[in-house]
Design an enzyme around this catalytic site. Structure first.
Site, PDB file in Angstrom:
ATOM      1  N   ASN A  74       0.815  -1.224   0.000  1.00  0.00           N
ATOM      2  CA  ASN A  74       0.000   0.000   0.000  1.00  0.00           C
ATOM      3  C   ASN A  74       0.843   1.266   0.000  1.00  0.00           C
ATOM      4  O   ASN A  74       0.383   2.332  -0.399  1.00  0.00           O
ATOM      5  CB  ASN A  74      -0.920  -0.055   1.223  1.00  0.00           C
ATOM      6  CG  ASN A  74      -1.512   1.294   1.559  1.00  0.00           C
ATOM      7  OD1 ASN A  74      -2.508   1.711   0.971  1.00  0.00           O
ATOM      8  ND2 ASN A  74      -0.897   2.001   2.509  1.00  0.00           N
ATOM      9  N   TYR A 131       3.125   9.924 -11.616  1.00  0.00           N
ATOM     10  CA  TYR A 131       2.424   9.098 -10.621  1.00  0.00           C
ATOM     11  C   TYR A 131       1.504   8.087 -11.327  1.00  0.00           C
ATOM     12  O   TYR A 131       1.529   6.891 -11.031  1.00  0.00           O
ATOM     13  CB  TYR A 131       1.626   9.994  -9.671  1.00  0.00           C
ATOM     14  CG  TYR A 131       0.685   9.238  -8.765  1.00  0.00           C
ATOM     15  CD1 TYR A 131       1.163   8.489  -7.699  1.00  0.00           C
ATOM     16  CD2 TYR A 131      -0.698   9.259  -8.975  1.00  0.00           C
ATOM     17  CE1 TYR A 131       0.294   7.787  -6.869  1.00  0.00           C
ATOM     18  CE2 TYR A 131      -1.572   8.572  -8.161  1.00  0.00           C
ATOM     19  CZ  TYR A 131      -1.075   7.837  -7.102  1.00  0.00           C
ATOM     20  OH  TYR A 131      -1.932   7.141  -6.281  1.00  0.00           O
TER      21      TYR A 131
HETATM   22  N1  LIG Z   1      -5.986   8.897  -1.323  1.00  0.00           N
HETATM   23  C1  LIG Z   1      -6.299   8.719  -2.603  1.00  0.00           C
HETATM   24  O1  LIG Z   1      -7.123   9.456  -3.191  1.00  0.00           O
HETATM   25  C2  LIG Z   1      -5.668   7.579  -3.383  1.00  0.00           C
HETATM   26  C3  LIG Z   1      -6.199   7.283  -4.643  1.00  0.00           C
HETATM   27  C4  LIG Z   1      -5.659   6.240  -5.386  1.00  0.00           C
HETATM   28  C5  LIG Z   1      -4.603   5.504  -4.876  1.00  0.00           C
HETATM   29  N2  LIG Z   1      -4.082   5.821  -3.642  1.00  0.00           N
HETATM   30  C6  LIG Z   1      -2.962   4.992  -3.180  1.00  0.00           C
HETATM   31  O2  LIG Z   1      -3.291   4.418  -1.933  1.00  0.00           O
HETATM   32  C7  LIG Z   1      -2.112   4.162  -1.181  1.00  0.00           C
HETATM   33  C8  LIG Z   1      -2.268   4.737   0.229  1.00  0.00           C
HETATM   34  O3  LIG Z   1      -2.398   6.144   0.132  1.00  0.00           O
HETATM   35  P1  LIG Z   1      -3.202   7.040   1.176  1.00  0.00           P
HETATM   36  O4  LIG Z   1      -4.211   7.803   0.417  1.00  0.00           O
HETATM   37  O5  LIG Z   1      -3.627   6.253   2.349  1.00  0.00           O
HETATM   38  O6  LIG Z   1      -2.068   8.106   1.555  1.00  0.00           O
HETATM   39  P2  LIG Z   1      -1.120   8.236   2.847  1.00  0.00           P
HETATM   40  O7  LIG Z   1      -1.953   8.493   4.043  1.00  0.00           O
HETATM   41  O8  LIG Z   1      -0.093   9.251   2.458  1.00  0.00           O
HETATM   42  O9  LIG Z   1      -0.448   6.803   2.984  1.00  0.00           O
HETATM   43  C9  LIG Z   1       0.759   6.418   2.374  1.00  0.00           C
HETATM   44  C10 LIG Z   1       1.542   5.613   3.375  1.00  0.00           C
HETATM   45  O10 LIG Z   1       2.695   5.062   2.745  1.00  0.00           O
HETATM   46  C11 LIG Z   1       3.818   5.247   3.583  1.00  0.00           C
HETATM   47  N3  LIG Z   1       4.975   5.358   2.697  1.00  0.00           N
HETATM   48  C12 LIG Z   1       5.134   6.213   1.669  1.00  0.00           C
HETATM   49  N4  LIG Z   1       6.347   6.054   1.103  1.00  0.00           N
HETATM   50  C13 LIG Z   1       6.956   5.063   1.797  1.00  0.00           C
HETATM   51  C14 LIG Z   1       8.227   4.454   1.706  1.00  0.00           C
HETATM   52  N5  LIG Z   1       9.143   4.834   0.788  1.00  0.00           N
HETATM   53  N6  LIG Z   1       8.532   3.458   2.575  1.00  0.00           N
HETATM   54  C15 LIG Z   1       7.636   3.068   3.513  1.00  0.00           C
HETATM   55  N7  LIG Z   1       6.421   3.606   3.632  1.00  0.00           N
HETATM   56  C16 LIG Z   1       6.084   4.602   2.800  1.00  0.00           C
HETATM   57  C17 LIG Z   1       3.535   6.531   4.363  1.00  0.00           C
HETATM   58  O11 LIG Z   1       4.170   6.536   5.644  1.00  0.00           O
HETATM   59  P3  LIG Z   1       5.595   7.247   5.901  1.00  0.00           P
HETATM   60  O12 LIG Z   1       5.517   8.594   5.255  1.00  0.00           O
HETATM   61  O13 LIG Z   1       5.720   7.277   7.391  1.00  0.00           O
HETATM   62  O14 LIG Z   1       6.606   6.345   5.260  1.00  0.00           O
HETATM   63  C18 LIG Z   1       2.021   6.469   4.538  1.00  0.00           C
HETATM   64  O15 LIG Z   1       1.665   5.816   5.742  1.00  0.00           O
HETATM   65  C19 LIG Z   1      -0.960   4.798  -1.974  1.00  0.00           C
HETATM   66  O16 LIG Z   1      -0.304   3.776  -2.727  1.00  0.00           O
HETATM   67  C20 LIG Z   1      -1.676   5.757  -2.912  1.00  0.00           C
HETATM   68  O17 LIG Z   1      -0.942   6.003  -4.091  1.00  0.00           O
HETATM   69  C21 LIG Z   1      -4.585   6.832  -2.880  1.00  0.00           C
END
Ligand SMILES: NC(=O)c1ccc[n+]([C@@H]2O[C@H](COP(=O)([O-])OP(=O)(O)OC[C@H]3O[C@@H](n4cnc5c(N)ncnc54)[C@H](OP(=O)(O)O)[C@@H]3O)[C@@H](O)[C@H]2O)c1
Length: 227
Positions: A74, A131
């Site tokens: 994720n 992205y």
């Molecule tokens: N929110 C949306 O609208 C949306 C839509 C489509 C897809 N997504 C996808 O859903 C997934 C979760 O996103 P979210 O919306 O829940 O955003 P988020 O709250 O920013 O979650 C992303 C998580 O990934 C961790 N992370 C990021 N880079 C990392 C790394 N290099 N190593 C380890 N951990 C890492 C972050 O924690 P740390 O910063 O502490 O590492 C954070 O907990 C992502 O893949 C995103 O692309 C989100």
């Protein structure tokens, strides 16, 4: 007890997935770079490391379960940078390399009938620059993974959300106007929630979902259909 590893499990969608899997009775380990954030999630173990760094992934292995039934890749998100090459590589690392490294490291530990679920995005098919291109690559990689792991009874799927609020994804970049536009593209007139995505991941993670593999399943309120 079945075990799960959820990368990026400290916030947003990953946190909701981790809690849904705990509810299903799994022993869940979450990961992310910020230990202080991970420590706030109840009922799980955690390991803090950068999933884009091969040495950090290798060093974290002792803190991850010796057998993994469910791996949820994720971790990821949008990385902004003015320099084109830096931006493209950073988004690829964050969204693709992170998933590939963690999956390769845990492949020997995946249980028979295991599950690998990776977060894509509506952007992977609609555009979205570096992205979106990275999320499209997640789909291609998952197709390979389904073939590689299939003989062991392990499934590999992509869950592809549209707009999901209540996460750190947009930081402070979301305006009222943009939110209204994105909600307006859905057929049910609302933003997605982390729980919406977690519900599908929890089903794909379940033992009943063993014949679903190589798929990209969207959770976007119909936003992909256009107007
Ligand atoms: N929110 C949306 O609208 C949306 C839509 C489509 C897809 N997504 C996808 O859903 C997934 C979760 O996103 P979210 O919306 O829940 O955003 P988020 O709250 O920013 O979650 C992303 C998580 O990934 C961790 N992370 C990021 N880079 C990392 C790394 N290099 N190593 C380890 N951990 C890492 C972050 O924690 P740390 O910063 O502490 O590492 C954070 O907990 C992502 O893949 C995103 O692309 C989100």
């Amino acid at each position: 007890m079945r075990t799960a590893v959820v990368t990026g499990g400290g916030t947003g969608i990953g946190r909701a997935i981790a809690l849904a899997l705990v509810d299903q009775g799994l022993a869940v380990t979450i990961t992310g770079r910020r230990a202080s954030v991970l420590a706030e999630v109840p009922g799980v173990r955690y390991a803090a490391f950068d999933a884009t760094d091969p040495a950090a992934v290798a060093a974290a292995l002792p803190d991850l379960p010796s057998e993994v039934d469910v791996l949820v890749n994720n971790a990821g998100g949008v990385i902004s940078h003015d320099d084109t090459k830096t931006r493209w590589l950073a988004n690829y690392e964050s969204n693709v390399v992170s998933a590939v490294l963690v999956t390769e490291a845990l492949t020997p530990r995946l249980a028979a009938n295991g599950r690998v679920i990776t977060l894509g995005s509506i952007a992977g098919r609609r555009g979205g620059g570096s992205y979106g291109a990275a999320k499209a690559a997640v789909e291609a990689w998952t197709a390979d993974l389904a073939g590689e792991l299939g003989p062991r009874g392990i499934t590999a799927n992509v869950v592809s959300p549209g707009l999901v609020v209540d996460t750190e994804f947009f930081g402070d970049s979301m305006t009222e106007q943009r939110l209204a536009t994105l909600v307006g593209q859905t057929k049910n007139g609302r933003a997605g929630t982390p729980a919406d995505v977690a519900a599908l991941v929890a089903f794909l993670a379940s033992e009943q979902a063993g014949h679903i593999t190589g798929q990209v399943l969207a959770v976007n309120g119909g936003a992909h259909l256009g107007r």
